[in-house]
Design an enzyme around this catalytic site. Structure first.
Site, PDB file in Angstrom:
ATOM      1  N   HIS A 233      58.214 -48.195  12.722  1.00  0.00           N
ATOM      2  CA  HIS A 233      58.636 -48.610  13.925  1.00  0.00           C
ATOM      3  C   HIS A 233      58.631 -47.637  15.159  1.00  0.00           C
ATOM      4  O   HIS A 233      58.839 -46.420  14.784  1.00  0.00           O
ATOM      5  CB  HIS A 233      59.871 -49.649  13.881  1.00  0.00           C
ATOM      6  CG  HIS A 233      60.764 -48.917  13.512  1.00  0.00           C
ATOM      7  ND1 HIS A 233      61.552 -48.184  14.499  1.00  0.00           N
ATOM      8  CD2 HIS A 233      61.376 -48.704  12.360  1.00  0.00           C
ATOM      9  CE1 HIS A 233      62.633 -47.547  13.726  1.00  0.00           C
ATOM     10  NE2 HIS A 233      62.503 -47.861  12.633  1.00  0.00           N
TER      11      HIS A 233
ATOM     12  N   HIS B 159      59.544 -49.080   8.120  1.00  0.00           N
ATOM     13  CA  HIS B 159      60.686 -48.128   8.434  1.00  0.00           C
ATOM     14  C   HIS B 159      60.608 -46.738   7.630  1.00  0.00           C
ATOM     15  O   HIS B 159      60.022 -46.583   6.730  1.00  0.00           O
ATOM     16  CB  HIS B 159      61.915 -48.956   7.929  1.00  0.00           C
ATOM     17  CG  HIS B 159      62.098 -50.195   8.524  1.00  0.00           C
ATOM     18  ND1 HIS B 159      62.667 -50.444   9.746  1.00  0.00           N
ATOM     19  CD2 HIS B 159      61.629 -51.276   8.161  1.00  0.00           C
ATOM     20  CE1 HIS B 159      62.765 -51.690  10.128  1.00  0.00           C
ATOM     21  NE2 HIS B 159      62.181 -52.379   9.143  1.00  0.00           N
TER      22      HIS B 159
ATOM     23  N   GLU C 200      64.381 -51.322   6.057  1.00  0.00           N
ATOM     24  CA  GLU C 200      64.758 -49.910   5.709  1.00  0.00           C
ATOM     25  C   GLU C 200      65.728 -49.985   4.764  1.00  0.00           C
ATOM     26  O   GLU C 200      66.361 -50.855   4.442  1.00  0.00           O
ATOM     27  CB  GLU C 200      65.424 -49.478   7.180  1.00  0.00           C
ATOM     28  CG  GLU C 200      66.134 -48.317   7.204  1.00  0.00           C
ATOM     29  CD  GLU C 200      65.098 -47.178   6.954  1.00  0.00           C
ATOM     30  OE1 GLU C 200      64.725 -46.925   5.690  1.00  0.00           O
ATOM     31  OE2 GLU C 200      64.929 -46.360   7.865  1.00  0.00           O
TER      32      GLU C 200
ATOM     33  N   ARG D 215      62.813 -54.550  15.168  1.00  0.00           N
ATOM     34  CA  ARG D 215      62.367 -53.158  15.684  1.00  0.00           C
ATOM     35  C   ARG D 215      60.776 -52.931  14.820  1.00  0.00           C
ATOM     36  O   ARG D 215      60.071 -52.614  15.703  1.00  0.00           O
ATOM     37  CB  ARG D 215      63.282 -52.021  15.401  1.00  0.00           C
ATOM     38  CG  ARG D 215      63.763 -51.696  13.887  1.00  0.00           C
ATOM     39  CD  ARG D 215      64.784 -50.593  13.884  1.00  0.00           C
ATOM     40  NE  ARG D 215      65.051 -50.119  12.557  1.00  0.00           N
ATOM     41  CZ  ARG D 215      65.973 -50.815  11.565  1.00  0.00           C
ATOM     42  NH1 ARG D 215      66.423 -51.981  12.309  1.00  0.00           N
ATOM     43  NH2 ARG D 215      66.340 -50.290  10.671  1.00  0.00           N
TER      44      ARG D 215
END
Length: 249
Positions: free
Chosen positions: A9, A182, A87, A60
């Protein structure tokens, strides 16, 4: 030629502030939105037209994907969201400034928490409001599968079944796939794709907002991998990610 593009991202508000983010749902910064749009432009320039896209449950990554698809005029594309692409969970470190944490605990310890394969940060307590069991988006996930901290190894154990049983098999019918996720969920998948050792993965960093292309032959064997964009600038961004855990960063 079959291709999978991995995209971390764009810069988030907490990336900008050099804070541990993990599963905290932080938005993109203005720079991150520009990075996402630029990634879309790079993908257009290199002739990409995707058949399918995957992303995590965190905004995100979702917003980065939406901006990329908007830039490419592929807003209609089928997208699958899954929490297993989230993540790495950073436990009690989430929200802390990385440089300040390095000053308190030492750079070596912070590097182990950030980049080692099998060392996880201290876990959230069961009643910590940041515990994902309190988040409605995870209400259908069994409690014993929701992390309160993770090492990269834990992240790999979470991500790889989804990669092995959902994403990678889709190459049989979809020749160009986009995955927006991520730094650590992507590191975990790429570690397995490139057979990176447990020790060497500590030095492998992925910059925000830069398309990372993996090419496969007709038997789905990896042929080569490369970033799209100016390599000198990409190297600078990779170095910046590596230095985030330094006390004077």
């Amino acid at each position: 030629m079959k291709k999978i593009v991995f995209l971390r991202h764009g810069e988030s508000e907490w990336n900008k502030e050099n804070r541990f983010t993990g599963w905290t749902d932080v938005d993109l910064s203005d720079k991150g939105k520009k990075e996402a749009w630029h990634a879309g432009e790079e993908l257009i320039k290199n002739g990409f037209i995707f058949n399918r896209a995957y992303t995590s449950y965190l905004k995100r990554a979702i917003k980065t994907l939406n901006i990329v698809l908007d830039c490419m005029n592929q807003d209609w594309l089928k997208v699958e969201k899954d929490w297993r692409l989230n993540e790495k969970h950073y436990g009690i470190l989430q929200g802390l400034n990385k440089a300040e944490t390095a000053q308190e605990y030492g750079e070596d310890q912070v590097k182990r928490w950030r980049r080692s394969y099998d060392i996880a940060p201290p876990a959230l307590s069961d009643d910590d409001p940041r515990n994902p069991k309190f988040d409605t988006r995870y209400r259908e996930i069994p409690r014993d599968e929701l992390p309160t901290t993770e090492s990269l190894q834990d992240t790999v154990i979470r991500c790889m079944p989804y990669w092995d049983h959902v994403i990678f098999p889709s190459l049989k019918t979809d020749e160009q796939i986009l995955i927006v996720a991520h730094g650590n969920s992507l590191r975990g998948i790429i570690k397995n794709l490139k057979n990176i050792s447990d020790n060497d993965i500590a030095e492998f960093n992925i910059p925000t907002g830069v398309p990372y292309v993996f090419e496969f032959d007709e038997k789905n064997n990896l042929i080569r991998d490369y970033y799209l964009g100016d390599q000198e600038e990409i190297d600078r961004q990779i170095a910046s990610v590596r230095n985030q855990g330094l006390a004077n960063h």
